[in-house]
Write a protein that holds these residues in place. Structure first.
Motif, PDB file in Angstrom:
ATOM      1  N   LYS A   9      83.912  91.644 -21.080  1.00  0.00           N
ATOM      2  CA  LYS A   9      84.094  92.679 -20.077  1.00  0.00           C
ATOM      3  C   LYS A   9      84.174  94.045 -20.765  1.00  0.00           C
ATOM      4  CE  LYS A   9      87.712  92.369 -17.464  1.00  0.00           C
ATOM      5  NZ  LYS A   9      87.911  93.717 -16.882  1.00  0.00           N
ATOM      6  N   GLN A  10      83.396  95.015 -20.273  1.00  0.00           N
ATOM      7  CA  GLN A  10      83.423  96.346 -20.865  1.00  0.00           C
ATOM      8  C   GLN A  10      84.593  97.183 -20.345  1.00  0.00           C
ATOM      9  OE1 GLN A  10      79.643  98.059 -19.854  1.00  0.00           O
ATOM     10  NE2 GLN A  10      78.523  96.949 -21.434  1.00  0.00           N
ATOM     11  N   GLY A  11      84.948  96.953 -19.080  1.00  0.00           N
ATOM     12  CA  GLY A  11      85.954  97.802 -18.449  1.00  0.00           C
ATOM     13  C   GLY A  11      87.342  97.196 -18.458  1.00  0.00           C
ATOM     14  N   GLU A  12      88.323  98.040 -18.141  1.00  0.00           N
ATOM     15  CA  GLU A  12      89.718  97.615 -18.039  1.00  0.00           C
ATOM     16  C   GLU A  12      90.084  97.403 -16.576  1.00  0.00           C
ATOM     17  OE1 GLU A  12      91.420  96.972 -20.740  1.00  0.00           O
ATOM     18  OE2 GLU A  12      89.817  97.673 -22.063  1.00  0.00           O
ATOM     19  N   ASP A  13      91.311  96.992 -16.349  1.00  0.00           N
ATOM     20  CA  ASP A  13      91.802  96.747 -14.996  1.00  0.00           C
ATOM     21  C   ASP A  13      92.682  97.911 -14.529  1.00  0.00           C
ATOM     22  OD1 ASP A  13      90.545  94.373 -15.336  1.00  0.00           O
ATOM     23  OD2 ASP A  13      92.346  93.142 -15.392  1.00  0.00           O
ATOM     24  N   SER A  14      92.616  98.189 -13.245  1.00  0.00           N
ATOM     25  CA  SER A  14      93.474  99.189 -12.624  1.00  0.00           C
ATOM     26  C   SER A  14      94.089  98.545 -11.392  1.00  0.00           C
ATOM     27  CB  SER A  14      92.657 100.420 -12.246  1.00  0.00           C
ATOM     28  OG  SER A  14      93.451 101.333 -11.524  1.00  0.00           O
ATOM     29  N   THR A  15      95.411  98.407 -11.389  1.00  0.00           N
ATOM     30  CA  THR A  15      96.087  97.615 -10.360  1.00  0.00           C
ATOM     31  C   THR A  15      97.189  98.424  -9.693  1.00  0.00           C
ATOM     32  OG1 THR A  15      95.634  95.607 -11.631  1.00  0.00           O
ATOM     33  CG2 THR A  15      97.326  95.465  -9.928  1.00  0.00           C
ATOM     34  N   ILE A  16      97.294  98.309  -8.366  1.00  0.00           N
ATOM     35  CA  ILE A  16      98.336  98.995  -7.611  1.00  0.00           C
ATOM     36  C   ILE A  16      98.956  98.033  -6.606  1.00  0.00           C
ATOM     37  CG2 ILE A  16      97.235 101.264  -7.819  1.00  0.00           C
ATOM     38  CD1 ILE A  16      96.278 100.895  -4.910  1.00  0.00           C
ATOM     39  N   GLN A  17     100.092  98.416  -6.066  1.00  0.00           N
ATOM     40  CA  GLN A  17     100.689  97.643  -4.977  1.00  0.00           C
ATOM     41  C   GLN A  17      99.865  97.859  -3.715  1.00  0.00           C
ATOM     42  OE1 GLN A  17     104.937  97.946  -4.376  1.00  0.00           O
ATOM     43  NE2 GLN A  17     105.263  98.620  -6.487  1.00  0.00           N
ATOM     44  N   ALA A  18      99.667  96.794  -2.970  1.00  0.00           N
ATOM     45  CA  ALA A  18      98.824  96.873  -1.774  1.00  0.00           C
ATOM     46  C   ALA A  18      99.370  97.873  -0.764  1.00  0.00           C
ATOM     47  CB  ALA A  18      98.696  95.494  -1.136  1.00  0.00           C
ATOM     48  N   ASN A  19     100.698  98.015  -0.679  1.00  0.00           N
ATOM     49  CA  ASN A  19     101.251  98.921   0.330  1.00  0.00           C
ATOM     50  C   ASN A  19     101.025 100.394  -0.003  1.00  0.00           C
ATOM     51  OD1 ASN A  19     103.136  99.311  -1.690  1.00  0.00           O
ATOM     52  ND2 ASN A  19     104.854  98.389  -0.575  1.00  0.00           N
ATOM     53  N   GLN A  20     100.447 100.669  -1.178  1.00  0.00           N
ATOM     54  CA  GLN A  20     100.058 102.041  -1.484  1.00  0.00           C
ATOM     55  C   GLN A  20      98.736 102.416  -0.808  1.00  0.00           C
ATOM     56  OE1 GLN A  20     100.843 101.351  -5.957  1.00  0.00           O
ATOM     57  NE2 GLN A  20     101.200 103.531  -5.702  1.00  0.00           N
ATOM     58  N   LEU A  21      98.002 101.400  -0.359  1.00  0.00           N
ATOM     59  CA  LEU A  21      96.719 101.624   0.316  1.00  0.00           C
ATOM     60  C   LEU A  21      96.706 101.137   1.752  1.00  0.00           C
ATOM     61  CD1 LEU A  21      93.837 100.732  -2.195  1.00  0.00           C
ATOM     62  CD2 LEU A  21      94.431 102.973  -1.313  1.00  0.00           C
ATOM     63  N   PHE A  22      97.429 100.059   2.011  1.00  0.00           N
ATOM     64  CA  PHE A  22      97.335  99.406   3.319  1.00  0.00           C
ATOM     65  C   PHE A  22      98.702  99.384   4.001  1.00  0.00           C
ATOM     66  CE2 PHE A  22      94.036  97.473   0.650  1.00  0.00           C
ATOM     67  CZ  PHE A  22      92.909  97.719   1.426  1.00  0.00           C
ATOM     68  N   ASP A  23      98.756  99.953   5.201  1.00  0.00           N
ATOM     69  CA  ASP A  23      99.986  99.895   5.981  1.00  0.00           C
ATOM     70  C   ASP A  23     100.258  98.455   6.400  1.00  0.00           C
ATOM     71  OD1 ASP A  23     100.239 102.650   5.809  1.00  0.00           O
ATOM     72  OD2 ASP A  23      99.180 103.004   7.702  1.00  0.00           O
ATOM     73  N   GLY A  24     101.526  98.141   6.537  1.00  0.00           N
ATOM     74  CA  GLY A  24     101.896  96.818   7.029  1.00  0.00           C
ATOM     75  C   GLY A  24     101.820  95.719   5.995  1.00  0.00           C
ATOM     76  N   THR A  25     101.614  96.078   4.724  1.00  0.00           N
ATOM     77  CA  THR A  25     101.605  95.062   3.669  1.00  0.00           C
ATOM     78  C   THR A  25     102.939  95.078   2.938  1.00  0.00           C
ATOM     79  OG1 THR A  25     100.540  96.637   2.163  1.00  0.00           O
ATOM     80  CG2 THR A  25      99.114  95.094   3.337  1.00  0.00           C
ATOM     81  N   HIS A  26     103.279  93.947   2.345  1.00  0.00           N
ATOM     82  CA  HIS A  26     104.593  93.801   1.721  1.00  0.00           C
ATOM     83  C   HIS A  26     104.596  94.344   0.298  1.00  0.00           C
ATOM     84  CE1 HIS A  26     106.005  91.453   5.093  1.00  0.00           C
ATOM     85  NE2 HIS A  26     104.954  90.642   4.979  1.00  0.00           N
ATOM     86  N   GLU A  27     105.805  94.543  -0.209  1.00  0.00           N
ATOM     87  CA  GLU A  27     105.940  95.018  -1.577  1.00  0.00           C
ATOM     88  C   GLU A  27     105.522  93.926  -2.563  1.00  0.00           C
ATOM     89  OE1 GLU A  27     109.841  96.441  -2.337  1.00  0.00           O
ATOM     90  OE2 GLU A  27     109.711  98.113  -0.911  1.00  0.00           O
ATOM     91  N   GLN A  28     105.193  94.372  -3.758  1.00  0.00           N
ATOM     92  CA  GLN A  28     104.797  93.449  -4.825  1.00  0.00           C
ATOM     93  C   GLN A  28     105.907  92.438  -5.109  1.00  0.00           C
ATOM     94  OE1 GLN A  28     103.350  95.388  -8.427  1.00  0.00           O
ATOM     95  NE2 GLN A  28     104.564  93.955  -9.636  1.00  0.00           N
ATOM     96  N   GLN A  29     105.510  91.205  -5.378  1.00  0.00           N
ATOM     97  CA  GLN A  29     106.464  90.150  -5.723  1.00  0.00           C
ATOM     98  C   GLN A  29     106.128  89.571  -7.093  1.00  0.00           C
ATOM     99  OE1 GLN A  29     106.800  87.223  -2.599  1.00  0.00           O
ATOM    100  NE2 GLN A  29     106.717  88.762  -0.988  1.00  0.00           N
ATOM    101  N   ASP A  30     107.143  89.086  -7.759  1.00  0.00           N
ATOM    102  CA  ASP A  30     106.961  88.575  -9.124  1.00  0.00           C
ATOM    103  C   ASP A  30     106.462  87.133  -9.093  1.00  0.00           C
ATOM    104  OD1 ASP A  30     106.922  88.631 -11.859  1.00  0.00           O
ATOM    105  OD2 ASP A  30     109.036  88.090 -12.088  1.00  0.00           O
ATOM    106  N   GLU A  31     105.259  86.976  -8.589  1.00  0.00           N
ATOM    107  CA  GLU A  31     104.630  85.663  -8.497  1.00  0.00           C
ATOM    108  C   GLU A  31     103.180  85.796  -8.918  1.00  0.00           C
ATOM    109  OE1 GLU A  31     102.971  82.814  -4.916  1.00  0.00           O
ATOM    110  OE2 GLU A  31     104.878  83.845  -4.592  1.00  0.00           O
ATOM    111  N   ASP A  32     102.752  85.016  -9.892  1.00  0.00           N
ATOM    112  CA  ASP A  32     101.381  85.112 -10.377  1.00  0.00           C
ATOM    113  C   ASP A  32     100.389  84.582  -9.344  1.00  0.00           C
ATOM    114  OD1 ASP A  32     102.181  86.216 -12.727  1.00  0.00           O
ATOM    115  OD2 ASP A  32     101.969  84.408 -13.929  1.00  0.00           O
TER     116      ASP A  32
END
Length: 288
Positions: A9-32
């Protein structure tokens, strides 16, 4: 071993919590969450391409629950365009659908190499706990440089910061802390300008004893770039919609990206076109 299995893979990952983009989504949980490959129903792939994406997807690290991620695979130059292939990943328990979304193309050192608003609704519904490969096309106009690194880059969601107040140092010295707080609250309460829009909003207007019209405006920058005004044409209308004054101001004033800056303009008496003025409601605007 098939040749494409040797690819990295040439590129890296960029990850955010879903509720930063989508209303009505839950906060991040510590589950893989290990995301499964999802190919868009209208995407036509050869068997080798499917194996390739499956292999790349299997190499991805797990997300935490309720995250959304962009995982860069590779970029290629096609004519004048740069085509970035990346996984759009969803670790929620439900499907997600994007609207038009601004993305940043970021280099290894954090420098923004480009920006573009993509019609990401074209990805359709991205199923729960899945990764969907997609091609993102940047034109030369979308990029700030032609020197694109082979590795270490990433695509990232542009999380727009709230529209905020931008005060000149001279204003900070003149205004009390209470007045500064009131201005900040006002800017937060207003509907921000549309993306890419620049406008002005009236705060205060009065005609002084000499007959000069003094107006204080908010100059509102809805773009993602700092703007320097060297000349600003303005028209002021009163409650009846009559033009009270019209003029062009020479100045050297910077308004930072996604901010509003208050500034006072004085129309000399010679530019005031109306003697009896009703400022119960009024507006100022930049003529087109």
């Amino acid at each position: 071993m098939l040749p494409f299995f040797k690819k990295k893979k040439q590129g890296e990952d960029s990850t955010i919590q879903a509720n930063q983009l989508f209303d009505g989504t839950h906060e991040q949980q510590d589950e893989d969450v290990h995301t499964m490959l999802s190919i868009h129903p209208l995407m036509s792939l050869t068997a080798e391409q499917k194996y390739y994406f499956q292999y790349m997807n299997n190499e991805l690290p797990p997300l935490k629950k309720n995250q959304v991620s962009l995982s860069g695979i590779e970029w290629k130059r096609e004519g004048e365009n740069y085509v970035i292939t990346a996984f759009v990943r969803n670790s929620l328990d439900k499907a997600i659908r994007f609207d038009e979304t601004p993305l940043l193309f970021i280099g290894p050192d954090g420098q923004v190499l480009g920006r573009k608003i993509f019609p990401m609704q074209e990805l359709g519904d991205i199923p729960p706990k899945s990764s969907r490969p997609w091609r993102f096309v940047f034109t030369k106009q979308d990029l700030h440089t032609e020197h694109i690194p082979e590795t270490g880059w990433k695509l990232a969601f542009e999380l727009k910061k709230p529209h905020r107040l931008d005060l000149e140092e001279s204003w900070k010295k003149q205004l009390s802390k209470e007045d500064q707080d009131k201005l900040e609250q006002l800017v937060r309460s207003l509907t921000p300008p549309k993306e890419g829009e620049v406008n002005v909003m009236g705060l205060q207007a009065q005609v002084n004893e000499e007959g000069n019209l003094i107006v204080t405006l908010l100059i509102r920058n809805g773009t993602n770039k700092h703007i320097t005004f060297e000349q600003l044409p303005l028209i002021v209308e009163d409650a009846k919609g009559d033009v009270v004054a019209r003029g062009a101001f020479t100045l050297q004033l910077e308004v930072k990206a996604n901010t509003s800056k208050p500034w006072t303009f004085i129309f000399p008496k010679s530019l005031v076109q109306k003697e009896t003025v009703d400022f119960s409601t009024w507006r100022a605007y930049i003529p087109q």
